[in-house]
Structures are given as C-alpha cells and as structure tokens.
Scaffold this active site. Sequence first.
Site, PDB file in Angstrom:
ATOM      1  N   TRP A 292       0.828  -1.212   0.000  1.00  0.00           N
ATOM      2  CA  TRP A 292       0.000   0.000   0.000  1.00  0.00           C
ATOM      3  C   TRP A 292       0.859   1.256   0.000  1.00  0.00           C
ATOM      4  O   TRP A 292       0.553   2.232  -0.689  1.00  0.00           O
ATOM      5  CB  TRP A 292      -0.982  -0.006   1.171  1.00  0.00           C
ATOM      6  CG  TRP A 292      -2.084  -0.999   0.968  1.00  0.00           C
ATOM      7  CD1 TRP A 292      -2.348  -2.094   1.732  1.00  0.00           C
ATOM      8  CD2 TRP A 292      -3.075  -0.995  -0.077  1.00  0.00           C
ATOM      9  NE1 TRP A 292      -3.429  -2.770   1.224  1.00  0.00           N
ATOM     10  CE2 TRP A 292      -3.897  -2.128   0.129  1.00  0.00           C
ATOM     11  CE3 TRP A 292      -3.344  -0.158  -1.157  1.00  0.00           C
ATOM     12  CZ2 TRP A 292      -4.969  -2.439  -0.718  1.00  0.00           C
ATOM     13  CZ3 TRP A 292      -4.413  -0.465  -2.005  1.00  0.00           C
ATOM     14  CH2 TRP A 292      -5.213  -1.582  -1.779  1.00  0.00           C
TER      15      TRP A 292
ATOM     16  N   ASP B  68      -1.352   6.373   6.666  1.00  0.00           N
ATOM     17  CA  ASP B  68      -2.443   5.536   6.171  1.00  0.00           C
ATOM     18  C   ASP B  68      -2.713   4.478   7.243  1.00  0.00           C
ATOM     19  O   ASP B  68      -1.942   3.551   7.418  1.00  0.00           O
ATOM     20  CB  ASP B  68      -2.028   4.885   4.847  1.00  0.00           C
ATOM     21  CG  ASP B  68      -3.086   3.903   4.318  1.00  0.00           C
ATOM     22  OD1 ASP B  68      -4.137   3.747   4.974  1.00  0.00           O
ATOM     23  OD2 ASP B  68      -2.849   3.315   3.239  1.00  0.00           O
TER      24      ASP B  68
ATOM     25  N   LYS C 137     -12.137  -2.137   6.762  1.00  0.00           N
ATOM     26  CA  LYS C 137     -11.301  -3.170   7.362  1.00  0.00           C
ATOM     27  C   LYS C 137     -11.731  -3.365   8.826  1.00  0.00           C
ATOM     28  O   LYS C 137     -11.988  -4.464   9.256  1.00  0.00           O
ATOM     29  CB  LYS C 137      -9.820  -2.789   7.314  1.00  0.00           C
ATOM     30  CG  LYS C 137      -9.331  -2.299   5.945  1.00  0.00           C
ATOM     31  CD  LYS C 137      -9.245  -3.401   4.911  1.00  0.00           C
ATOM     32  CE  LYS C 137      -9.095  -2.889   3.486  1.00  0.00           C
ATOM     33  NZ  LYS C 137      -7.821  -2.269   3.170  1.00  0.00           N
TER      34      LYS C 137
HETATM   35  C1  LIG Z   1      -7.420  -1.533   1.925  1.00  0.00           C
HETATM   36  C2  LIG Z   1      -6.320  -0.554   2.037  1.00  0.00           C
HETATM   37  C3  LIG Z   1      -6.211   0.535   1.145  1.00  0.00           C
HETATM   38  C4  LIG Z   1      -7.159   0.736  -0.015  1.00  0.00           C
HETATM   39  O1  LIG Z   1      -8.432   1.083   0.428  1.00  0.00           O
HETATM   40  P1  LIG Z   1      -9.606   1.428  -0.596  1.00  0.00           P
HETATM   41  O2  LIG Z   1     -10.662   1.977   0.303  1.00  0.00           O
HETATM   42  O3  LIG Z   1     -10.002   0.151  -1.273  1.00  0.00           O
HETATM   43  O4  LIG Z   1      -9.099   2.418  -1.559  1.00  0.00           O
HETATM   44  C5  LIG Z   1      -5.168   1.410   1.341  1.00  0.00           C
HETATM   45  N1  LIG Z   1      -4.282   1.265   2.338  1.00  0.00           N
HETATM   46  C6  LIG Z   1      -4.356   0.224   3.196  1.00  0.00           C
HETATM   47  C7  LIG Z   1      -3.340   0.100   4.298  1.00  0.00           C
HETATM   48  C8  LIG Z   1      -5.377  -0.711   3.079  1.00  0.00           C
HETATM   49  O5  LIG Z   1      -5.447  -1.737   3.931  1.00  0.00           O
END
Ligand SMILES: *Cc1c(COP(=O)(O)O)cnc(C)c1O
Length: 373
Positions: free
Chosen positions: A112, A182, A206
């Site tokens: 990511w 993030d 998540k």
């Molecule tokens: C799932 C995830 C993303 C992407 O998320 P979306 O909402 O599908 O764009 C980005 N960073 C991390 C750490 C993730 O687990």
Amino acid sequence: MTERSLVSDGERVFNFSPGPAVLPLEVLEQARDELLALPGVGISVLEISHRSPAFDRILEETLADLKGLLGVGDSHELVLVQGGASLQFSMVPMNLLRGRPESADYVVTGTWGATAVKEARREGRVHVAWDGAATNYDRLPAAGEIRLSDTPAYVHVTSNETIQGVQWKRDPDVGAVPLVCDCSSDFLSRPVDVANYGLIYACAQKNAGIAGVTAVIIRRDLLERSRDDLPTMLDYRTHVKNGSRPNTPPVFAVYVLGLVCRWIRDSMGGLEGMARHNRAKAKLLYDVLDASAGFYAGHARPECRSDMNVTFRLPDEATEKEFVKGATVRGLVDLKGHRSVGGIRASVYNAMPMEGVESLRDYMLEFQQTRRA
Ligand SMILES: *Cc1c(COP(=O)(O)O)cnc(C)c1O
C-alpha cells in the site's frame, strides 16, 4: 461440492477476509432491526434524505463518537469523505505537496505504501526515505535507516501493511515534519496519539465499518496549504467547511461507522480494550507459528508482526491449498494470502471474535499433526 453447500442458509462462518471484512454481530443485528424504519423516524436509513434532521443526528453522533474514541482535539479536523483510502493517495499530495519545491518523503513498508508513492509522484517531488522491497516487505526500518530529505513537505507511513502483515508498534520520529499516516487496516484497533500526526486517513471497511466512507483527520494549519485551483471536491477545505456533507454522503456507511464506534466504546472498553483484545487474538496465532518448528513460517519478522493480518507460509503450495480447503470446510473462510506474498493471511480485525481465532488455532494444530503422521 460447491462452496454454497458448505453453509446452511443464515448460518455465519468465521470470516478472515482482509477487507471488506467481518463486522460485529451486534452491529449487524442493530442494522437489520432498524433497516425498515429507524426508531422514531419511520424511514429506512437507505432511503433517508441526507439533509433530514434524522441524518443530521446520525452524522453528528458519528463524528462526535469517532472524535471521542480517538481523542481528536481542537488542533485537528475530522472529516468523512468518499473514494476510499486510494483517493487519499492522491488527495494527500494534491493538498499538501502540489506546487511546492520540497519533496514528500515516503517510508515504504509494503504494497500500500508503494501504491501511495506512485500517486504522489503525479503531484510533485517524492523521496523514498526507506523501502523494504529487498526482503519482500517483511520488516520495518531500524532506527537510523530512514533517510529523510532536507525539508520534507511531509513524511508518509502506513501503520499496518495489510498484505504483508507488518505493523508499526510506535510512530517513527520525524521531528517537526508533518507525519501522514495511512491507518486503513488498523484504524480504531488501538489508541493513537492524534497530536503526533499532521494527517491520518483510513477507509472504514477493514476495521470500522463498510466501504464507502473514509475518515481523514488533518491538523488545522495544514489546511492552509491547499491551493485555490484544486477541484472543489478534492480540496480538504470543502469537506471541513461543509461538515463532511458538501454533497450526498454515503448515508448507510456513515450510519454503520457510528454503530461500530458505539460498539467499541460500550462493549469493547474503548480503544484500550480493543487493543488488548486484538493483541490477545493475534498472540494465539503467532504462538502456534513459533511452536511449529518452522511448519508455519511467519512472513513478518517477529518484532513487527501485525495484530491485524497474520501472514505465514506452509512447506509448499500444495499443502497451503489443502490447508485452505480444510479450513473452509470447518467454516474458517478467506484465509488465502495475497498473491504477492503467497501462503496464508488470517485477518483478525476488531470484529473477529476470540472464538473464531481459537477455532483457527485448533485447526492449525490439528493440521500440522496430520502432516507429521
Ligand atoms: C485496503 C487498504 C487501502 C485501499 O483502500 P480502498 O478503500 O479500497 O481504496 C489502502 N491502504 C491500506 C493500508 C489498506 O489496507
């Protein structure tokens, strides 16, 4: 045998999906009970006006509960936006980097983070301050390995790399430079010191709800960096000024986020309690890895193992397939790892109950026994 035939109608299995992921049963039940008519409103949350007093209340409560859980003070703004965490890969550099001479520094600890770098490069200069690709992202940088540029616009980290299962245990120290994080896959899973961050973003699907809503927490002074030529909807100021409602928000996703916040607060002991619960769950699985004499080989190095995504390999791919198949029969589903790491990934987010993890642990112990025999 088809996959469907394994589960009778209405029965729930243990869902180890990396995302969208398991939700608390209490939350699902409340959403079900209120689906046809919100109490005292007589309208479903699926059909309600986003300008109605009833949704005013839902949005207000969700924002207040989220701020309460995280301890967001007056120094920061919290907004809910659409577009997922992926849009934040773009919005962060659009707002904080565009048009500036300095570079944005990225510490890349997994897939990511690497994706975030690609998007930032479209907006300005990017400096990769550390990248764990050489060992397929199995670790965090050691102290002193991070090489920052002279005056970075910000430093970006990924608190939990969902695919590799690598998680920061404490914030990297970047001095006075704004730290951008993030937090998508460990959001609301443990306490966080918001004051240490310039910006935090996390999609909800998540750990905190369903897809469609992303939380962004931004330090007030950083809002002044956004340029006036940004598209209105991509400018953080638009979302702050309009209280997370510049246009139609994802009403149902906001509602579910609110339910999850209340579940964490009232049933799980807040973020402290949530963290204890999550650590205990992850430990059950890591203990199996460590006692397996290498049969289950963890991907992440022990000191940076994630409490959210437990990643490991078995002796060969055929055995891994057998493992996943046998797990599915026992109602332990979605354990296959991401193709870039292979093997198994057990995502044990907030809402995964202890019984689910115990059941997986028991299966792992039994599976290893049968292979030895
Ligand atoms: C799932 C995830 C993303 C992407 O998320 P979306 O909402 O599908 O764009 C980005 N960073 C991390 C750490 C993730 O687990």
